[in-house]
Write a protein that holds these residues in place. Structure first.
Motif, PDB file in Angstrom:
ATOM      1  N   GLY A  29     116.861  62.721 -25.921  1.00 42.75           N
ATOM      2  CA  GLY A  29     117.291  61.359 -25.636  1.00 42.75           C
ATOM      3  C   GLY A  29     116.791  60.826 -24.313  1.00 42.75           C
ATOM      4  N   SER A  30     115.971  61.592 -23.597  1.00 42.43           N
ATOM      5  CA  SER A  30     115.451  61.131 -22.312  1.00 42.43           C
ATOM      6  C   SER A  30     114.098  60.455 -22.500  1.00 42.43           C
ATOM      7  CB  SER A  30     115.345  62.301 -21.333  1.00 42.43           C
ATOM      8  OG  SER A  30     114.410  63.262 -21.791  1.00 42.43           O
ATOM      9  N   VAL A  31     113.500  60.040 -21.401  1.00 47.32           N
ATOM     10  CA  VAL A  31     112.230  59.317 -21.426  1.00 47.32           C
ATOM     11  C   VAL A  31     111.226  60.040 -20.543  1.00 47.32           C
ATOM     12  CG1 VAL A  31     111.066  57.164 -20.762  1.00 47.32           C
ATOM     13  CG2 VAL A  31     113.284  57.082 -21.914  1.00 47.32           C
ATOM     14  N   HIS A  32     110.044  60.234 -21.081  1.00 41.93           N
ATOM     15  CA  HIS A  32     108.895  60.741 -20.328  1.00 41.93           C
ATOM     16  C   HIS A  32     108.479  59.618 -19.381  1.00 41.93           C
ATOM     17  CE1 HIS A  32     104.892  62.335 -19.590  1.00 41.93           C
ATOM     18  NE2 HIS A  32     105.076  63.350 -20.420  1.00 41.93           N
ATOM     19  N   TRP A  33     109.048  59.615 -18.172  1.00 38.55           N
ATOM     20  CA  TRP A  33     108.944  58.451 -17.291  1.00 38.55           C
ATOM     21  C   TRP A  33     107.501  58.162 -16.899  1.00 38.55           C
ATOM     22  CZ3 TRP A  33     112.999  55.666 -17.694  1.00 38.55           C
ATOM     23  CH2 TRP A  33     113.218  54.587 -16.825  1.00 38.55           C
ATOM     24  N   ASN A  34     106.692  59.210 -16.753  1.00 37.31           N
ATOM     25  CA  ASN A  34     105.262  59.009 -16.502  1.00 37.31           C
ATOM     26  C   ASN A  34     104.594  58.645 -17.828  1.00 37.31           C
ATOM     27  OD1 ASN A  34     105.875  59.909 -13.971  1.00 37.31           O
ATOM     28  ND2 ASN A  34     104.807  61.851 -14.132  1.00 37.31           N
ATOM     29  N   GLY A  35     104.484  57.381 -18.108  1.00 42.56           N
ATOM     30  CA  GLY A  35     103.908  56.949 -19.358  1.00 42.56           C
ATOM     31  C   GLY A  35     104.885  56.196 -20.225  1.00 42.56           C
ATOM     32  N   GLY A  36     106.177  56.346 -19.951  1.00 42.12           N
ATOM     33  CA  GLY A  36     107.165  55.561 -20.678  1.00 42.12           C
ATOM     34  C   GLY A  36     107.392  55.988 -22.107  1.00 42.12           C
ATOM     35  N   VAL A  54     109.521  65.950 -17.222  1.00 39.75           N
ATOM     36  CA  VAL A  54     110.765  66.616 -17.610  1.00 39.75           C
ATOM     37  C   VAL A  54     111.850  66.165 -16.634  1.00 39.75           C
ATOM     38  CG1 VAL A  54     111.967  68.801 -17.908  1.00 39.75           C
ATOM     39  CG2 VAL A  54     109.563  68.590 -18.593  1.00 39.75           C
ATOM     40  N   ASP A  55     112.822  65.464 -17.150  1.00 38.24           N
ATOM     41  CA  ASP A  55     113.880  64.895 -16.319  1.00 38.24           C
ATOM     42  C   ASP A  55     114.495  65.977 -15.415  1.00 38.24           C
ATOM     43  OD1 ASP A  55     116.411  63.783 -15.421  1.00 38.24           O
ATOM     44  OD2 ASP A  55     116.156  62.267 -16.976  1.00 38.24           O
ATOM     45  N   PHE A  56     114.595  65.650 -14.132  1.00 30.79           N
ATOM     46  CA  PHE A  56     115.180  66.560 -13.140  1.00 30.79           C
ATOM     47  C   PHE A  56     116.551  67.061 -13.571  1.00 30.79           C
ATOM     48  CE2 PHE A  56     117.730  66.363  -9.004  1.00 30.79           C
ATOM     49  CZ  PHE A  56     117.524  67.700  -8.685  1.00 30.79           C
ATOM     50  N   ARG A  57     117.281  66.267 -14.319  1.00 27.60           N
ATOM     51  CA  ARG A  57     118.624  66.664 -14.739  1.00 27.60           C
ATOM     52  C   ARG A  57     118.609  67.849 -15.704  1.00 27.60           C
ATOM     53  NH1 ARG A  57     119.875  60.420 -14.434  1.00 27.60           N
ATOM     54  NH2 ARG A  57     117.806  60.460 -15.349  1.00 27.60           N
ATOM     55  N   GLN A  58     117.448  68.125 -16.306  1.00 25.55           N
ATOM     56  CA  GLN A  58     117.351  69.327 -17.128  1.00 25.55           C
ATOM     57  C   GLN A  58     117.548  70.572 -16.271  1.00 25.55           C
ATOM     58  OE1 GLN A  58     116.638  69.701 -20.759  1.00 25.55           O
ATOM     59  NE2 GLN A  58     117.675  67.741 -20.424  1.00 25.55           N
TER      60      GLN A  58
END
Length: 939
Positions: A803-810, A862-866
């Motif tokens: 459910g997260s987003v690959h922020w580099n690239g959106g 990879v979201d830091f929260r992982q």
């Protein structure tokens, strides 16, 4: 100089003559142990002298070879060698960007700035270098940021950096012999014509006075203006191997100060009587008030030079979301109960709220991330010069049209019918052919998942659909299936492509230049397709000898990523790369007169084959894990390749490990390989700790030479020098079971290593990053064979991460979760049990292994929260987990101090848990915030 006797061997009925050492295939195993004083292992202070081999280049006549080398410490140099005889190597410190003249008489290059030089020193700037290869004279000339040779290679144009108070720099044009030198000021861009010595330049000043485009003839020193105004001119573009010149001239701005451009074309700017054409951006009915000519599209011609392709795009502010009066929004709108709201909108700034809509094809973050590149997209448009006619070929900015090589046709993909499934990993598309003359579209291929491959002549295209190739005639749209009963599979095998969904083809290797023939690939072989009859013929013996054959296109314009960039002469030899998938031996061969001649083949990585432009002189690189990359030169006979120079000759002063290739079979039935790297100080009477580094498939790197470095924190060579075995297993995945698949492969790879070498089973560690970090976090929760683990940027929760987003690239993770690297095949709600089975935190209570986590708190992949989830769950359970957080760091560590720090901590972590070294304080006690604050000086 090292001379190697190498026997050529011709294939006869599938049999090959064996080759002599050092290129002959042989076992990759422990070297004989001689009684001698042990050599020392490397220490970190030794790393900076280590060299990496860069590009190598033969001069067009085949007489000279230049090689680029860079040290771990950052020093660069060029090394020049004659290809024949015993001439000495010449070294050019800080040399980069070498180019030979076409007669092989000179080498032009740049000398990088010396970072240690004083600001006033000439060495503080990049400069131009010129080597006379006949006399041997090397002259370092003047400051230059870049250079180019004239079409006849008699002249050099080199541009210096623009001064701080200007926008154009100085362009120096000099004769190669130094007899003439001219300086042109305020030059922003320049380009030589492909033939002769005609230079087009654009001028630009801060005030605009003097802006223009001109031709310079260095022979007579004449500078002739072609056009001048106070506006900006974009870089000049010559038609390939022709006299036509085009340039964009900015004109009055539109919304948001965006420029549009006039397009200026001269059929031959050296001839005042030759036709000239003007596409006036403000005077065309086709543009209206909505379209502009953009500078972001590359100007290209059709084959005949009668059509110039330009890019059009909407004005960014045109017609986008303007609210109409009375539409119930904005100031003065009534509330639900009819009360009028006080008009105080002028006192408030607009809210920066973002609206993320479920039906967006690209989520808002992707739109934000790609906004700059989206702003560079354009509609491909054909300007027919003879009758001044515009034909717009591209209709949607997100569906760019591609012209064929001759410019008669273009193709475009329509993805709208498949928009929903493409949001989640599908690649389905319809492909249309466009008539460049009329703009008419006709369906070429429907619902395909692979790219249409255009030919180098522009008449045909290859299409892969339903597991088979077909060829399409672009004029008639007639499609011919290529021998549907061919006894092979062109679709990639599951072990070669283990992602859920449609599997792609092995690919198109090359075309003949006349498009009569194309060479297609299956798992092992090269197939020749007669595109007129549709018949296929296998041309290599891979199915029998187990080798993998691939085509190498040595054409100057060839691209490994685009087989249509340059065709191959069908009457000449077909050059081939060779790889043994079972041993990783490699080399090159030549297909001629119906048989494959194996030219060089060894238990080594043989790569980078190249040929001199006008001579039968060839160059290739050979390397092994224990043999630094070296360049070899050979003639057309290939009988005696000669090594030219050597990288890292001082390696013999140190202890060095070697690689073995292990074979194993997983419980799922996959036959796989693993690399086992031996400790540099290997003694067969001792037992050693082992570090298992994993990702997906790694065994192809068996012969890769690993340069030691303090900034490469997962460095196999460093671990070997530190006294570890290093195991790198291949992993193949079952759909929906990435975790168990990795566990299966790692279990059996460990068993193979323990059976092959004196590995201490009580002192084994696992490490990985990103996807490998996921596996390094997952495996210790399911098996207890490791004494320590290091997981960098790890995915840890298979319920929250999708459910997260690959922020580099959106990219939303669910956009590739099912068909991409996770290979889960379905979303979490369709297989909750399967997601838990592959989720590290789902079995965190079973963790017995000390785990070192690493994450950048600005990780855009990879979201830091992982990392935080794994840490918090383990901490709640009282498990030995330490997390390193690098502030501001993305998915990989880029700052040198962070790279060095992380490598040191990995070594300390494994040193304590695998070698029994005394633990560093941060391992046993952590580091309080105030202590950290003191250490970093408040940063």
């Amino acid at each position: 100089m090292r001379v190697v006797s190498l026997l050529s061997s011709v294939a006869v009925a599938g049999a090959f003559v064996a080759l002599p050492a050092p290129f002959a295939a042989g076992p990759v195993g422990p070297a004989p142990i001689a009684a001698q004083t042990p050599a020392p292992t490397l220490q970190p202070d030794d790393y900076d002298r280590w060299e990496s081999l860069g590009a190598s280049l033969l001069d067009p006549t085949g007489q000279w070879l230049v090689v680029a080398v860079r040290t771990v410490g950052g020093d660069r140099e060029l090394r020049l060698h004659p290809t024949e005889g015993d001439g000495d190597e010449r070294v050019f410190p800080r040399g980069v960007g070498p180019v030979f003249t076409d007669d092989g008489a000179a080498l032009v290059y740049l000398v990088d700035a010396d970072s240690d030089a004083d600001d006033e020193s000439p060495d503080a700037e990049r400069r131009l270098g010129l080597v006379d290869l006949t006399s041997g004279t090397d002259t370092v000339l003047f400051a230059a940021e870049g250079f180019a040779l004239s079409g006849d290679h008699r002249w050099i144009a080199a541009r210096s950096q623009a001064p701080a108070d200007s926008v154009g720099g100085d362009l120096t044009v000099l004769a190669r012999d130094g007899s003439v030198r001219t300086r042109l000021a305020n030059v922003e861009a320049f380009a030589w014509r492909d033939s002769g010595a005609v230079l087009a330049v654009t001028f630009r000043t801060a005030s605009g006075a003097g802006n223009g485009v001109a031709l310079y003839d260095p022979v007579d020193g004449a500078l002739r203006s072609l056009d001048a105004s106070e506006t900006r001119y974009r870089p000049p573009t010559w038609r390939d191997d022709a006299r036509d010149l085009a340039v964009l001239r900015a004109v009055a701005s539109g919304p948001d100060d965006e420029p549009t451009h006039d397009v200026l074309v001269w059929a031959d700017p050296t001839d005042p009587e030759a036709p000239a054409h003007l596409l006036a951006a403000r005077d065309r009915d086709e543009f209206g008030d909505t379209l502009r000519v953009t500078e972001t599209a590359t100007l290209t011609w059709n084959e005949e030079g009668s059509v110039l392709f330009v890019g059009l795009r909407p004005w960014d502010g045109a017609g986008e979301g303007d609210a109409e009066p009375g539409d119930g929004t904005g100031a003065g709108a009534d509330t639900e109960d009819g009360a009028e709201v006080e008009d105080d909108a002028d006192e408030l700034d607009p809210s920066p709220v973002q609206v993320w809509h479920w039906n967006d094809n690209r989520i808002l973050r992707a739109q934000e991330y790609f906004a700059a590149s989206d702003a560079r997209r354009s509609h491909l448009t054909a300007w027919h010069l003879d009758d001044d006619r515009l034909v717009r070929l591209g209709l949607e900015l997100d569906e760019p049209a591609r012209p064929s090589a001759d410019g008669r046709w273009a193709i475009v993909s329509d993805v709208d019918p498949y928009a929903f499934e493409r949001r989640f990993g599908a690649s389905t598309q319809d492909v249309y052919r466009i008539d460049v003359d009329t703009g008419a579209r006709a369906l070429l291929a429907e619902a395909i998942t692979s790219r249409v491959v255009l030919g180098p002549a522009g008449a045909r295209a290859l299409i892969f659909d339903d597991g088979r190739w077909s060829v399409a005639d672009l004029a008639t749209l007639e499609r011919t299936a290529l021998q549907a009963d061919a006894p092979t599979a062109f679709t990639m095998a599951p072990d070669d492509y283990d992602y859920p969904g449609d599997r792609p083809p092995y690919g198109v290797a090359a075309w003949s230049d006349d498009e009569a023939v194309a060479w297609l690939l299956d798992r092992h072989d090269v197939w020749e397709a007669d595109l007129r009859s549709g018949t296929l013929e296998r041309r290599t013996p891979g199915a029998e000898d187990g080798l993998q054959y691939r085509v190498v296109n040595l054409h100057l314009d060839a691209s490994p990523f685009d087989p249509s960039a340059a065709g191959i002469d069908p009457d000449g030899p077909l050059w081939l790369s060779l790889l043994d998938p079972d041993t990783k031996a490699s080399g090159y061969g030549r297909l001629d007169s119906g048989a494959v001649e194996r030219l060089v083949f060894a238990e080594a990585s043989i790569s980078r084959l190249d040929r001199a432009e006008r001579a039968d002189r060839y160059v290739f690189v050979r390397e092994r894990f224990d043999d630094s990359p070296d360049v070899f030169v050979t003639d057309a006979s290939w009988d005696m390749p000669i090594q030219r120079g050597a990288t890292n000759p001082f390696q013999s002063e140190y202890a060095w490990g070697h690689n073995e290739l292990l074979a194993y079979t997983t419980a799922a039935g996959h036959d796989l390989h693993a690399i086992l790297t031996y400790p540099a100080d290997y003694d067969p009477s001792r037992r050693y700790p082992l570090i298992l580094y994993q990702y997906e498939r790694l065994s192809q790197g068996l012969h890769r030479y690993r340069t030691p470095s303090r900034t490469d924190y997962y460095n196999v060579q460093v671990w070997s020098q530190e006294g570890y075995f290093v195991l790198q297993p291949d992993i193949v995945y079952e759909a929906g079971r990435p975790g168990p698949s990795a566990l299966d492969a790692i279990e059996h790879a460990l068993d193979a290593a323990l059976a092959a070498a004196p590995v201490d089973p009580e002192r084994m560690g696992i490490v990985g990053h990103s996807w490998g970090g996921y596996q390094a976090a997952y495996v210790p929760t399911r098996m207890h064979r490791f004494s320590a683990a290091v997981a960098g940027a790890a995915i840890t929760n298979f319920l929250s991460f999708p459910g997260s987003v690959h922020w580099n690239g959106g990219l939303p993770e669910l956009g590739h979760w099912e068909t991409g690297q996770a290979r889960m095949a379905v979303p979490p709600w369709d297989d909750l049990e399967g997601h838990l089975e592959s989720s590290p935190v789902a079995a965190i209570h079973e963790l017995q292994t000390p785990v070192l986590l690493m994450h950048g708190d600005a990780d855009g992949v990879v979201d830091f929260r992982q990392g935080l989830e794994y840490y918090n769950y383990a901490r709640r359970l009282g498990k030995p987990v330490v997390m390193l957080v690098y502030p501001g760091a993305d998915h990989g560590l880029r700052r040198e101090e962070n790279q060095v720090d992380y490598q040191r901590r990995i070594l300390e972590w494994f040193g304590h848990y695998l070698r029994g070294d005394p633990p560093s304080t941060w391992i046993t006690e952590g580091e309080p915030w105030d202590a950290r604050d003191t250490r970093v000086g408040g940063r």
